[in-house]
Scaffold this active site. Structure first.
Site, short mmCIF file in Angstrom:
data_model
loop_
_atom_site.label_atom_id
_atom_site.label_comp_id
_atom_site.label_asym_id
_atom_site.label_seq_id
_atom_site.Cartn_x
_atom_site.Cartn_y
_atom_site.Cartn_z
N ASP A 254 0.78 3.60 -1.20
CA ASP A 254 2.20 3.30 -1.40
C ASP A 254 2.54 2.91 -2.83
OD1 ASP A 254 2.48 3.71 1.29
OD2 ASP A 254 2.66 1.60 1.83
N MET A 297 5.05 8.00 3.80
CA MET A 297 4.50 6.64 3.81
C MET A 297 5.25 5.77 2.81
SD MET A 297 0.45 7.17 4.44
CE MET A 297 0.34 5.74 5.49
#
Length: 535
Positions: A254, A297
């Site tokens: 991320d 994500m």
């Protein structure tokens, strides 16, 4: 919480190269003194002229002052014989901020990564261990490979083991021997050859295993939760007075680790996300009123969605956790979708998995649950949004739509790393092992403003890196998609306050006008942030 006690101490030998610097050690004193051999490790801050501050990392000599050092074997390595200056100077540091004003102070610095002239381990005494924890990410196997090969090829280390199954593998499983031959081709595979898990953090058992096995270098690859565990391991090693370097290599797909430029695997994730976005665009434009919804994500940070949107240029709306949105009303998402379909005949929506969780929770009234790492379980915002869009257009019988929902999240994180991430992982691994051999411990290694640095554990675990929605990068996304910003004046003020938690560098008059202006002052009446420029 007890009030912190400020303790002044003289500079240790490792910082002697810093001219006119005074060491300030900060320590939060516990209610009871530790019962182990040494005291808790302290934060090491060195001050210098012009507001210079070095946030230094621990060194083995801080608690083992009689530790012997040796010449670095790299000085006789044939591969580096032609390098003009391979060893890093003792006082080389990396600035946390590089954009400064004429009157700015020098600010925070970190110790520069790289090989030193003196090392504190002889090759034959090194017994290294590598462990991977948390979720998968492209590049894990590359870091493992380069740690093993780097230790062997540069320093002659032959004893390297892998800890299988994450932290609990230290005391629940046997180790696996790692050699240059056994790891030779693993960088071409996704996942991690050592296996991984969440949780399993029993610090005492882990350090017992380290001590029993005679391990004196531990390389821990994982995200912010993993590095919090690594910090505890370092503290326990320090308490016991063990000669053991504990080194973290930060990992998160991320890109939400603070201070560092980016985390490994992020470039690969953005590149792979393009495949899903391209597929959604093909599906959408091939049918009447086609809508493609892609979930990527991004639990708390929307960097993958933001960068994939900018790279694609086929996205009509990007939704991230940092920027609230709403569905209903003339400036809501549903009305925008209807306008875009009337204008273009199709649209693509990209959203991060953590976006809109508050909206879903309002309607479902579910109790929060968490995984073994303490992460909140997220509801599927892609399915929820797809249902809401279908429900909206179902009320308009003369406006049929065709919606396709694509969720490539676990496919993206399971692929091998691309070329740029492979190079990046190599540099991370080499910087990590150079630091350990030089006796540094209790740090993570990562680039800061393009230069690799050794960063104290607490610096990357105290908060997460997030998209700043009052910054130009997010404005570029809104200019690309021409979507509403969905922000109320209260949302903008809240975002600005969060951004100003870090000291801001004064702006030069006439420059950075897009940052300087209020985001709401650039709205065009439909909530758009764009003023017609992209830079």
């Amino acid at each position: 919480m007890e009030a912190p006690t400020v303790v002044f101490a003289s500079a240790p030998a490792i910082t002697a190269g810093l001219p006119q610097h005074k060491i300030l050690d900060l320590k939060v004193m516990p209610a009871t003194a530790p019962t182990r051999k040494t005291k808790l490790p302290k934060k090491k801050l060195a001050g210098g002229g012009g507001g210079y501050v070095l946030e230094d990392v621990p060194h083995l000599t801080d608690f083992l002052p009689q530790l012997q050092s040796y010449p670095n074997p790299l000085q006789d390595h044939p591969a580096y014989s032609v390098v003009k200056q391979y060893f890093v100077n003792a006082d080389d540091t990396v600035s946390k901020k590089i954009v400064v004003h004429e009157s700015s102070t020098r600010g925070t610095h970190f110790r520069r990564a790289g090989p030193r002239q003196r090392v504190y381990f002889q090759p034959g005494e090194v017994s290294a261990a590598i462990v991977t924890c948390g979720g998968l990410c492209p590049g894990l196997n590359t870091v493992i490979r380069e740690l093993v090969c780097g230790l062997h090829d540069m320093y002659g280390v032959t004893s390297v083991v892998g800890i299988e199954g994450g932290y609990k593998g230290f005391y629940a499983r046997n180790t696996v021997d790692l050699t240059p031959r056994s790891v030779n081709g693993i960088h071409k595979r996704g996942g991690t050859v050592l296996g991984t898990s969440r949780g399993g953090q029993d610090t005492g058992k882990i350090v017992d295993s380290i001590q029993d096995r005679g391990i004196n270098q531990v390389y821990i690859i994982g995200g912010d939760g993993t590095q919090k565990g690594a910090a505890l391991i370092h503290e326990e090693v320090h308490r016991r007075g063990l000669k053991c370097a504990v080194v973290g290599v930060p990992k998160t797909i991320d890109n939400d680790i603070a201070v560092i430029d980016k985390s490994f695997g992020f470039d690969t994730a953005v590149e792979e996300a393009q495949r899903a976005i391209n597929a959604a665009h093909v599906e959408a434009e091939s049918t009447e009123n086609g809508i493609g919804v892609v979930k990527l994500m991004g639990r708390n940070s929307g960097f993958i969605a933001m960068h994939a949107t900018l790279a694609s240029r086929d996205v009509d709306c990007c939704l991230i956790p940092e920027s609230p949105f709403f569905l209903d009303g003339k400036d809501g998402l549903l009305a925008f979708a209807e306008r875009r379909l009337r204008d273009n005949g199709h649209m693509v929506i990209v959203l991060a998995e953590g976006a809109g969780q508050d909206l879903i929770a309002k309607g479902m009234h579910l109790a929060d649950t968490h995984d073994a790492s303490g992460n909140k379980h997220l509801l599927d915002v892609g399915l929820w949004l797809s249902h809401k869009i279908k429900e909206h257009f179902r009320k308009k019988p003369n406006f049929p739509i065709s919606l396709k929902y694509i969720d490539p999240t676990y496919m993206i994180r399971a692929v091998p790393s691309n070329a740029s991430d492979n190079v990046y992982c190599t540099l991370l691994a080499h910087s990590a092992l150079h630091g350990a051999m030089a006796g540094y411990t209790g740090f993570v290694v990562a680039p800061v403003n393009g230069r690799h640095a050794y960063i104290p554990f607490y610096r990357i675990t105290e908060k997460q890196n997030k998209v700043v929605i009052t910054d130009r990068m997010w404005a570029r996304v809104l200019c690309s998609t021409n979507q509403p910003c969905f922000l109320s004046p209260e949302d903008v003020e809240k975002a600005r306050q969060l951004d100003e938690e870090e000291p801001q560098i004064p702006l030069i008059e006439g420059q950075n006008s897009l940052v300087k202006a209020s985001p709401m002052s650039m709205c065009d009446g439909h909530g758009h942030l764009c003023n017609g420029t992209t830079d």
